[in-house]
Design a protein around this motif. Sequence first.
Motif, PDB file in Angstrom:
ATOM      1  N   LEU A  96      -7.823 -36.091   4.845  1.00 35.11           N
ATOM      2  CA  LEU A  96      -7.220 -35.522   6.045  1.00 35.11           C
ATOM      3  C   LEU A  96      -5.967 -36.333   6.358  1.00 35.11           C
ATOM      4  O   LEU A  96      -6.044 -37.563   6.497  1.00 35.11           O
ATOM      5  CB  LEU A  96      -8.203 -35.571   7.227  1.00 35.11           C
ATOM      6  N   LEU A  97      -4.836 -35.661   6.437  1.00 36.40           N
ATOM      7  CA  LEU A  97      -3.569 -36.293   6.787  1.00 36.40           C
ATOM      8  C   LEU A  97      -3.193 -35.797   8.171  1.00 36.40           C
ATOM      9  O   LEU A  97      -3.287 -34.585   8.443  1.00 36.40           O
ATOM     10  CB  LEU A  97      -2.478 -35.909   5.782  1.00 36.40           C
ATOM     11  N   ALA A  98      -2.770 -36.701   9.049  1.00 30.04           N
ATOM     12  CA  ALA A  98      -2.506 -36.285  10.427  1.00 30.04           C
ATOM     13  C   ALA A  98      -1.368 -37.081  11.057  1.00 30.04           C
ATOM     14  O   ALA A  98      -1.197 -38.270  10.784  1.00 30.04           O
ATOM     15  CB  ALA A  98      -3.775 -36.445  11.263  1.00 30.04           C
ATOM     16  N   GLY A 132       0.597 -33.787   2.163  1.00 36.24           N
ATOM     17  CA  GLY A 132      -0.617 -33.087   1.762  1.00 36.24           C
ATOM     18  C   GLY A 132      -0.381 -32.190   0.561  1.00 36.24           C
ATOM     19  O   GLY A 132      -1.214 -32.114  -0.348  1.00 36.24           O
ATOM     20  N   LYS A 133       0.761 -31.534   0.557  1.00 35.67           N
ATOM     21  CA  LYS A 133       1.116 -30.669  -0.570  1.00 35.67           C
ATOM     22  C   LYS A 133       1.274 -31.494  -1.847  1.00 35.67           C
ATOM     23  O   LYS A 133       0.809 -31.099  -2.915  1.00 35.67           O
ATOM     24  CB  LYS A 133       2.415 -29.945  -0.237  1.00 35.67           C
ATOM     25  N   VAL A 134       1.907 -32.655  -1.741  1.00 37.69           N
ATOM     26  CA  VAL A 134       2.063 -33.543  -2.899  1.00 37.69           C
ATOM     27  C   VAL A 134       0.686 -33.987  -3.405  1.00 37.69           C
ATOM     28  O   VAL A 134       0.429 -33.982  -4.612  1.00 37.69           O
ATOM     29  CB  VAL A 134       2.958 -34.764  -2.572  1.00 37.69           C
ATOM     30  N   ALA A 135      -0.205 -34.353  -2.486  1.00 40.23           N
ATOM     31  CA  ALA A 135      -1.556 -34.769  -2.884  1.00 40.23           C
ATOM     32  C   ALA A 135      -2.277 -33.639  -3.607  1.00 40.23           C
ATOM     33  O   ALA A 135      -2.887 -33.841  -4.666  1.00 40.23           O
ATOM     34  CB  ALA A 135      -2.364 -35.226  -1.663  1.00 40.23           C
ATOM     35  N   ALA A 136      -2.194 -32.422  -3.055  1.00 42.10           N
ATOM     36  CA  ALA A 136      -2.868 -31.277  -3.666  1.00 42.10           C
ATOM     37  C   ALA A 136      -2.276 -30.964  -5.040  1.00 42.10           C
ATOM     38  O   ALA A 136      -3.014 -30.766  -6.016  1.00 42.10           O
ATOM     39  CB  ALA A 136      -2.776 -30.062  -2.751  1.00 42.10           C
ATOM     40  N   ALA A 186       4.045 -33.883  -9.270  1.00 41.67           N
ATOM     41  CA  ALA A 186       3.846 -33.142  -8.023  1.00 41.67           C
ATOM     42  C   ALA A 186       5.079 -33.250  -7.126  1.00 41.67           C
ATOM     43  O   ALA A 186       5.503 -32.260  -6.523  1.00 41.67           O
ATOM     44  CB  ALA A 186       2.606 -33.653  -7.297  1.00 41.67           C
ATOM     45  N   ILE A 187       5.643 -34.435  -7.035  1.00 40.56           N
ATOM     46  CA  ILE A 187       6.853 -34.613  -6.221  1.00 40.56           C
ATOM     47  C   ILE A 187       7.981 -33.763  -6.786  1.00 40.56           C
ATOM     48  O   ILE A 187       8.702 -33.090  -6.044  1.00 40.56           O
ATOM     49  CB  ILE A 187       7.237 -36.108  -6.111  1.00 40.56           C
ATOM     50  N   SER A 188       8.117 -33.750  -8.111  1.00 38.10           N
ATOM     51  CA  SER A 188       9.143 -32.910  -8.747  1.00 38.10           C
ATOM     52  C   SER A 188       8.937 -31.438  -8.405  1.00 38.10           C
ATOM     53  O   SER A 188       9.899 -30.690  -8.236  1.00 38.10           O
ATOM     54  CB  SER A 188       9.119 -33.079 -10.268  1.00 38.10           C
ATOM     55  N   LYS A 189       7.684 -31.028  -8.306  1.00 35.47           N
ATOM     56  CA  LYS A 189       7.355 -29.633  -7.997  1.00 35.47           C
ATOM     57  C   LYS A 189       7.585 -29.319  -6.510  1.00 35.47           C
ATOM     58  O   LYS A 189       8.027 -28.219  -6.164  1.00 35.47           O
ATOM     59  CB  LYS A 189       5.882 -29.385  -8.352  1.00 35.47           C
ATOM     60  N   CYS A 190       7.296 -30.270  -5.632  1.00 35.58           N
ATOM     61  CA  CYS A 190       7.343 -30.029  -4.182  1.00 35.58           C
ATOM     62  C   CYS A 190       8.722 -30.205  -3.558  1.00 35.58           C
ATOM     63  O   CYS A 190       9.004 -29.613  -2.512  1.00 35.58           O
ATOM     64  CB  CYS A 190       6.348 -30.941  -3.471  1.00 35.58           C
ATOM     65  N   TRP A 195      -5.429 -26.885  -0.147  1.00 41.05           N
ATOM     66  CA  TRP A 195      -4.473 -27.456   0.807  1.00 41.05           C
ATOM     67  C   TRP A 195      -4.472 -26.541   2.014  1.00 41.05           C
ATOM     68  O   TRP A 195      -4.181 -25.355   1.899  1.00 41.05           O
ATOM     69  CB  TRP A 195      -3.092 -27.508   0.153  1.00 41.05           C
ATOM     70  N   LEU A 196      -4.876 -27.078   3.152  1.00 41.55           N
ATOM     71  CA  LEU A 196      -4.961 -26.267   4.361  1.00 41.55           C
ATOM     72  C   LEU A 196      -4.172 -26.936   5.486  1.00 41.55           C
ATOM     73  O   LEU A 196      -4.641 -27.909   6.088  1.00 41.55           O
ATOM     74  CB  LEU A 196      -6.428 -26.082   4.781  1.00 41.55           C
ATOM     75  N   PRO A 197      -2.950 -26.451   5.747  1.00 40.43           N
ATOM     76  CA  PRO A 197      -2.140 -27.038   6.826  1.00 40.43           C
ATOM     77  C   PRO A 197      -2.567 -26.530   8.190  1.00 40.43           C
ATOM     78  O   PRO A 197      -3.099 -25.429   8.313  1.00 40.43           O
ATOM     79  CB  PRO A 197      -0.722 -26.573   6.489  1.00 40.43           C
ATOM     80  N   SER A 198      -2.344 -27.338   9.208  1.00 40.91           N
ATOM     81  CA  SER A 198      -2.619 -26.950  10.583  1.00 40.91           C
ATOM     82  C   SER A 198      -1.606 -27.648  11.477  1.00 40.91           C
ATOM     83  O   SER A 198      -1.417 -28.857  11.376  1.00 40.91           O
ATOM     84  CB  SER A 198      -4.036 -27.384  10.967  1.00 40.91           C
TER      85      SER A 198
END
Length: 177
Positions: free
Chosen positions: A7-9, A20-24, A151-155, A36-39
Amino acid sequence: MALQNILLAGFGGQGILFAGKVAAYSGLMDGKEVSWLPSYGPEMRGGTANCSVCISDDPIGSPLVLAPGALLAMNIQSYDKFIDAVVPGGIAVIDSTLVDKKCSRTDITCVYVPATALANEKELSGLANIILLGTLLKHTGFATEEAVEKAISKCVPPKKQHLLEPNMRAVRLGMEY
């Protein structure tokens, strides 16, 4: 790794959803099942933002993380709201520049990183989120370092490719801390 519930907050604008997107994506690059579920609040920038990330070897039943094994907290409000939800044996990575409390729980590991101050000091302004993600990577091994780089390259969007190298420096700085 059976299942990593992260959980990132923090506040909108701190890059919580991006981290969170990078982690996923990192889990995806390692061939794992991910969600990956943003809120975020309606205010977006300055409002509350959190993100549930699940990385698993097996299919994921629910993308919502209510009992995180790992918490990344970037502000005092997020720390207060989620610190008690971390499962025993879990970890909390906390931006100590913005969170001046120390956790009284003895059943979790807390890692205090002055990420916002480090980002400013190391000319990585706006990358406190990625510094904390690097620290989380070091302590949990949620992915390989190569997967995080992919992932960073992708995001990072094409128009911001100049930020690839600073993001990787931020990951490495967080891993060293």
